[in-house]
Scaffold this motif. Structure first.
Motif, PDB file in Angstrom:
ATOM      1  N   VAL A  41       1.002  -1.274   0.005  1.00  7.49           N
ATOM      2  CA  VAL A  41      -0.014  -0.058  -0.131  1.00  7.49           C
ATOM      3  C   VAL A  41       0.926   1.246   0.085  1.00  7.49           C
ATOM      4  N   ARG A  42       0.358   2.110  -0.901  1.00  2.00           N
ATOM      5  CA  ARG A  42       1.233   3.504  -0.970  1.00  2.00           C
ATOM      6  C   ARG A  42       0.439   4.435   0.032  1.00  2.00           C
ATOM      7  N   MET A  43       1.413   5.424   0.243  1.00  4.78           N
ATOM      8  CA  MET A  43       1.002   6.492   1.051  1.00  4.78           C
ATOM      9  C   MET A  43      -0.303   7.231   0.632  1.00  4.78           C
ATOM     10  N   ASP A  44      -0.432   7.316  -0.841  1.00  4.41           N
ATOM     11  CA  ASP A  44      -1.455   8.234  -1.369  1.00  4.41           C
ATOM     12  C   ASP A  44      -2.855   7.551  -0.790  1.00  4.41           C
ATOM     13  N   ALA A  45      -2.650   6.309  -0.904  1.00  4.51           N
ATOM     14  CA  ALA A  45      -4.013   5.587  -0.840  1.00  4.51           C
ATOM     15  C   ALA A  45      -4.534   5.713   0.576  1.00  4.51           C
ATOM     16  N   LEU A  46      -3.511   6.029   1.524  1.00  6.61           N
ATOM     17  CA  LEU A  46      -4.084   6.263   2.878  1.00  6.61           C
ATOM     18  C   LEU A  46      -4.289   7.572   3.353  1.00  6.61           C
ATOM     19  N   LYS A  47      -3.828   8.444   2.687  1.00  5.82           N
ATOM     20  CA  LYS A  47      -4.166   9.925   2.952  1.00  5.82           C
ATOM     21  C   LYS A  47      -5.342  10.243   2.826  1.00  5.82           C
ATOM     22  N   ASN A  48      -6.455   9.626   1.890  1.00  2.00           N
ATOM     23  CA  ASN A  48      -7.464  10.225   1.842  1.00  2.00           C
ATOM     24  C   ASN A  48      -8.561   8.922   2.260  1.00  2.00           C
ATOM     25  N   MET A  49      -8.140   8.328   3.000  1.00  3.90           N
ATOM     26  CA  MET A  49      -8.964   7.158   3.635  1.00  3.90           C
ATOM     27  C   MET A  49      -9.995   7.658   4.375  1.00  3.90           C
ATOM     28  N   TRP A  50      -9.793   8.911   4.826  1.00  4.51           N
ATOM     29  CA  TRP A  50     -11.138   9.523   5.806  1.00  4.51           C
ATOM     30  C   TRP A  50     -12.296   9.544   5.052  1.00  4.51           C
ATOM     31  N   GLN A  51     -12.080   9.842   3.610  1.00  4.59           N
ATOM     32  CA  GLN A  51     -13.228  10.060   2.887  1.00  4.59           C
ATOM     33  C   GLN A  51     -14.335   8.923   3.260  1.00  4.59           C
ATOM     34  N   HIS A  52     -14.041   7.795   3.291  1.00  3.59           N
ATOM     35  CA  HIS A  52     -14.948   6.724   3.296  1.00  3.59           C
ATOM     36  C   HIS A  52     -15.970   6.879   4.964  1.00  3.59           C
ATOM     37  N   VAL A  53     -15.023   7.340   5.818  1.00  2.00           N
ATOM     38  CA  VAL A  53     -15.791   7.664   7.141  1.00  2.00           C
ATOM     39  C   VAL A  53     -16.721   8.770   6.889  1.00  2.00           C
ATOM     40  N   ILE A  54     -16.204   9.832   6.108  1.00  2.54           N
ATOM     41  CA  ILE A  54     -17.291  10.944   5.993  1.00  2.54           C
ATOM     42  C   ILE A  54     -18.387  10.556   5.350  1.00  2.54           C
ATOM     43  N   ARG A  55     -18.276   9.766   4.192  1.00  2.00           N
ATOM     44  CA  ARG A  55     -19.114   9.492   3.305  1.00  2.00           C
ATOM     45  C   ARG A  55     -20.359   8.571   3.953  1.00  2.00           C
ATOM     46  N   ARG A  56     -20.011   7.842   4.943  1.00  4.69           N
ATOM     47  CA  ARG A  56     -20.777   6.844   5.621  1.00  4.69           C
ATOM     48  C   ARG A  56     -21.508   7.773   6.400  1.00  4.69           C
ATOM     49  N   LYS A  57     -20.962   8.664   7.156  1.00  4.73           N
ATOM     50  CA  LYS A  57     -21.495   9.531   8.292  1.00  4.73           C
ATOM     51  C   LYS A  57     -22.651  10.440   7.504  1.00  4.73           C
ATOM     52  N   LYS A  58     -22.165  10.990   6.296  1.00  3.56           N
ATOM     53  CA  LYS A  58     -23.131  11.633   5.766  1.00  3.56           C
ATOM     54  C   LYS A  58     -24.356  11.116   5.423  1.00  3.56           C
ATOM     55  N   CYS A  59     -24.038   9.943   4.785  1.00  2.51           N
ATOM     56  CA  CYS A  59     -25.183   9.435   4.284  1.00  2.51           C
ATOM     57  C   CYS A  59     -26.232   8.902   5.453  1.00  2.51           C
ATOM     58  N   GLY A  60     -25.306   8.518   6.435  1.00  2.00           N
ATOM     59  CA  GLY A  60     -26.126   8.176   7.635  1.00  2.00           C
ATOM     60  C   GLY A  60     -26.979   9.353   8.359  1.00  2.00           C
ATOM     61  N   TRP A  61     -26.460  10.613   8.340  1.00  2.00           N
ATOM     62  CA  TRP A  61     -26.897  11.930   8.748  1.00  2.00           C
ATOM     63  C   TRP A  61     -28.453  11.798   7.887  1.00  2.00           C
ATOM     64  N   LYS A  62     -28.396  11.663   6.564  1.00  2.00           N
ATOM     65  CA  LYS A  62     -29.399  12.033   5.851  1.00  2.00           C
ATOM     66  C   LYS A  62     -30.567  11.208   6.409  1.00  2.00           C
ATOM     67  N   GLU A  63     -30.526  10.011   6.662  1.00  2.00           N
ATOM     68  CA  GLU A  63     -31.362   9.170   7.133  1.00  2.00           C
ATOM     69  C   GLU A  63     -32.060   9.538   8.285  1.00  2.00           C
ATOM     70  N   LYS A  64     -31.273  10.112   9.018  1.00  5.80           N
ATOM     71  CA  LYS A  64     -31.744  10.549  10.182  1.00  5.80           C
ATOM     72  C   LYS A  64     -32.925  11.693  10.257  1.00  5.80           C
ATOM     73  N   ASN A  65     -33.814  11.509  10.935  1.00  3.14           N
ATOM     74  CA  ASN A  65     -34.888  12.490  11.007  1.00  3.14           C
ATOM     75  C   ASN A  65     -34.910  13.547  11.973  1.00  3.14           C
ATOM     76  N   TYR A  66     -34.017  13.111  12.794  1.00  2.00           N
ATOM     77  CA  TYR A  66     -34.002  14.068  13.958  1.00  2.00           C
ATOM     78  C   TYR A  66     -32.704  14.772  14.217  1.00  2.00           C
ATOM     79  N   PRO A  67     -32.359  15.769  13.878  1.00  2.00           N
ATOM     80  CA  PRO A  67     -31.180  16.293  13.870  1.00  2.00           C
ATOM     81  C   PRO A  67     -30.582  16.646  15.183  1.00  2.00           C
ATOM     82  N   GLN A  68     -31.439  16.658  16.152  1.00  2.00           N
ATOM     83  CA  GLN A  68     -31.102  16.712  17.359  1.00  2.00           C
ATOM     84  C   GLN A  68     -30.845  15.280  18.295  1.00  2.00           C
ATOM     85  N   GLN A  69     -30.754  14.452  17.492  1.00  2.00           N
ATOM     86  CA  GLN A  69     -30.203  13.084  17.875  1.00  2.00           C
ATOM     87  C   GLN A  69     -28.937  13.190  18.536  1.00  2.00           C
ATOM     88  N   SER A  70     -28.804  12.703  19.793  1.00  2.00           N
ATOM     89  CA  SER A  70     -27.698  12.973  20.617  1.00  2.00           C
ATOM     90  C   SER A  70     -26.434  12.217  19.857  1.00  2.00           C
TER      91      SER A  70
END
Lengths: 154, 620
Positions: free
Chosen positions: B127-156
């Motif tokens: 594995v090269r460094m480049d591949a790891l540098k942007n690994m965080w995108q997967h975390v964000i992506r998942r979280k974002k999609c997860g947020w969309k599904e949430k109907n309660y923005p105030q969710q703890s």
């Protein structure tokens, strides 16, 4: 100066290793990961490689010595060896493993035994050369110099 | 102990949490110790927090003990105690964390296996460094999609995380990211602020609809893969999924969208244009939007365009005007066949044909703020005076986009309100894609009756809109790159005749558009036109939505006066449109109302467009 001489010898030696295919770009990557906070990084990784490889080669020898050769298991071992050799940049060892795997697929015991020999040989060569390289490094460091990095292979 | 954790020295020294993505908590599982050490070193250099594990079982245990203790997992494929894919499945099932697979093997089968089991990426060792540098995108992506599904923005927790991430995201320099996810993240980032607002509205407007959550979509995908994509029929999928409360119809419509999505992915890959490669989760997220108020959706940048697609038709219908629906009955079928994401949108949009307009462009609802518009940016919105349209900004957009896409231009980029995401590069634009949206349909199918939207393109959408000539419809002209803006060749005349009167501006726009050569590539623009929507026959990517109020032009600098049309600012959008030359129809339209106006100077680029668009948005 002695340091410079040592550094020159080091560079020549490592350049030759790259040229002859013993090492590839991945080794340079490892060197880049080494810094003041991790001065022995390369040595550590390569030492782990030596340990793992020797264990795997022993397992392979035993496995091929069986009455009923378990090719699946052998394939798994060779795959592992291939993985660790490629991660440190031991180019020729890696290639020998690839060849070995092909014969595993064919379930050819004779060929596999030959491949195993080949891999062992390459491994020993790589080990010898890397150990020589590390000795040079130690000398440089002992003389107060920094270990030079060969850029063209990065 | 087979697991060891290490963090960069920076962390231990100051204890202050560093900005994301630094501090990302990674769990690495690999039986090869040298590999593990190397990965650890590289990850530490990326300022991530690393935990190493040599055994899969130990890793699972660690994950179970520390719920929420990790953000992402990296696992080797071949391991002695457990198959990497099995571990992947377990993790996804139990903790639903993003998992990256690694191996020296890079055979297609293995990579495919990873995809099927839900891996979010597959890295080839070493594995090269480049591949790891942007690994965080997967975390964000998942979280974002997860947020969309949430109907309660105030969710703890979620909100705080979201806020924190948002703040961090804003500081992140996206420009260096080579990944596709980058685009998506960029869009999302911008949408973040809107999202919160949107989500507040969501519960109130929520319709009782099936929400295709990531998990549900995963089950769906698994079922489809089991059956084989070609053999997957809704009934069987439903059986395999075995989800209570899910109907065959739900699965059927989702399957349609999924097929479109797959095709889009394939064609997009062929094109090398992957602006938005929605992961399965994203796809699911899109579907989850169905239940959201379309308006909210439109406003929300976060929705990937395919999300918009998920807007269910029925909901649209409720909001949208039903009459529009009737406008394009045929489109429906076509829509389904559309590969593009737009297709998806259109599907949902069918009922949207409000007000008989077939504008392909999504009507930009007046209530859309400029921000929203910005996100829509590429979509041509056709908003007929009808408020219904407004309610589905996205929907319209989709439609428009769809049309655009359909219309030929492979490069048509209709952004369904997705920021930066060119809606699906309408690679398959050339086919007549039905635009689900009635408005959109106007483009393609729509044009059938009255529009000659022969050219798949945004124009078609526009043209369709035009047809109805709904006054007061505002539309945005979306220009897909490379697609001539005025695609509706034949439509124009009709359009012109029908409603052009009130929409002089529009006409002039067409003129200019048609004058442009198709260069289109990268010229995405959205033009909101007030006034009638012209069917852009000729320019596939041109979608015009015309607002019925004649004097209102999207572009601030634009006035009905044809002369003004020429001002570049007025139509920066048009600028994007290159060139497809319009045929006589446009000209005729032009002649009727406007003089020769070069509405779209070719030099307009997307940024300009967006600026204008944004300005216009408020206008609308």
């Amino acid at each position: 100066m002695e340091v410079e001489q040592l550094q020159r010898s080091f560079l020549e030696y490592i350049a030759a290793l790259f040229r002859e295919g013993f090492l590839d770009g991945q080794f340079s990557q490892l060197q880049l990961l080494q810094d003041e906070s991790n001065p022995d990084f390369v040595v550590e990784v390569v030492s782990l490689f030596f340990e793992d490889s020797e264990r795997l080669l022993n397992d392979l020898t035993k496995a091929l010595d069986q009455q009923n050769v378990d090719f699946k298991r052998i394939d798994a071992h060779v795959h592992q060896l291939k993985g660790s050799s490629s991660s440190i940049g031991a180019h020729r060892v890696k290639n020998a493993c690839i060849t070995f795997r092909n014969f595993c697929d064919e379930r050819n015991v004779e060929a596999c035994l030959r491949c195993l020999q080949e891999v062992k040989q390459e491994y020993l060569l790589a080990k010898t050369k890397l150990e020589a390289l590390f000795r040079l490094e130690q000398q440089i460091v002992a003389a107060g110099g920094a270990i030079p990095i060969l850029d063209e292979f990065s | 102990m087979s697991c060891t954790r290490s963090t960069g020295s920076w962390k231990s020294s100051d204890g202050v949490p560093h900005q994301f993505p630094a501090g990302l908590r990674v769990l690495v599982v690999d039986d090869d110790s040298s590999s593990l050490l190397i990965l650890e070193r590289m990850l530490l250099d990326c300022l991530y927090e690393v935990t190493k594990c040599e055994l899969a079982e130990a890793a699972l245990q660690l994950l179970r003990e520390k719920k929420d203790g990790f953000d992402i997992v990296m696992s080797d494929v071949h391991m002695p105690d457990m198959d990497g894919f099995k571990l992947l499945e377990q993790i996804r099932l139990e903790m639903d964390l993003p998992v990256i697979m690694m191996s020296t093997d890079d055979t297609k089968e293995l990579v495919m296996k990873g995809v099927r089991h839900g891996a979010c990426d597959y890295l080839v060792k070493p594995v090269r460094m480049d591949a790891l540098k942007n690994m965080w995108q997967h975390v964000i992506r998942r979280k974002k999609c997860g947020w969309k599904e949430k109907n309660y923005p105030q969710q703890s927790g979620s909100v705080e995380d979201g806020d924190q991430l948002r703040k961090s995201l804003e500081d992140i320099d996206y420009s260096s990211s080579p990944n596709e996810g980058h685009l998506q993240n960029t869009k999302r980032r911008k949408d973040d602020k809107d999202d919160i607002e949107e989500r507040n509205d969501i519960p109130a407007l929520k319709k009782p609809r099936v929400v295709w959550s990531i998990e549900l979509h995963q089950q769906f995908e698994t079922a489809v893969n089991q059956l084989g994509v070609d053999n997957a029929v809704p009934k069987k999928i439903l059986e395999i999924m075995n989800v209570p409360g899910l109907t065959r119809e739900n699965v059927a419509s989702h399957l349609q969208k999924y097929r479109v999505y797959l095709k889009r992915i394939n064609s997009r890959n062929g094109q090398g244009n992957s602006f938005m490669k929605p992961p399965g989760a994203a796809f699911a997220a899109t579907c989850s939007i169905k239940s959201l108020d379309l308006q909210a959706l439109a406003a929300s940048d976060q929705l990937p365009h395919h999300c918009v697609n998920s807007i269910p038709t029925p909901s649209l219908g409720t909001i949208a005007t039903t009459p529009a629906m009737s406008v394009i009955p045929t489109d429906q079928t076509k829509i389904l066949s559309l590969k593009n994401l737009n297709m998806r949108f259109t599907e949902g949009q069918q009922p949207n044909c409000n007000v008989k307009q077939v504008s392909m462009l999504h009507g930009v609802p007046t209530n859309m703020n400029s921000k929203q518009l910005a996100t829509l940016h590429q979509a041509a919105h056709v908003t007929y005076g009808n408020m219904n349209l407004h309610s589905h900004p996205h929907v319209n957009q989709n439609n428009l986009l769809h049309t655009q896409m359909v219309q030929q231009q492979p490069s048509a980029q209709i952004s369904n309100g997705m920021k930066g995401a060119h809606l699906t590069n309408l690679p398959s634009v050339s086919q007549p894609q039905t635009i689900p949206n009635a408005a959109v349909l106007g483009g393609k199918d729509f044009s059938r009756p009255a529009y000659s939207v022969s050219q798949p393109s945004t124009f078609a959408a526009l043209s369709s809109c035009q047809r109805t000539g709904l006054p007061g419809n505002s539309f945005s002209l979306v220009r897909s790159s490379g697609v001539s803006t005025l695609t509706s060749k034949g439509l124009l005349p009709e359009v012109v005749n029908s409603e052009v009167k009130g929409h002089q501006c529009f006409l002039s726009n067409f003129d200019t558009i048609s004058d442009q050569n198709h260069h289109h590539r990268n010229q995405d623009w959205v033009m909101h036109q007030v006034g009638s929507t012209l069917e852009a026959r000729q320019h596939p990517n041109f979608q015009l939505g015309m607002d019925t109020s004649p004097t209102r032009f999207f572009h601030p600098g634009f006035s009905l006066d044809p002369k003004n049309v020429q001002s570049k600012t007025g139509f920066s959008v048009a600028d994007g449109m290159d060139n497809q030359q319009n045929d006589g129809d446009l000209l005729s339209v032009k002649a009727e109302k406007f003089g020769e106006v070069d509405l779209f100077p070719e030099s307009i680029d997307r940024e300009d467009f967006m600026t204008i668009y944004n300005k216009q948005a408020s206008f609308l």
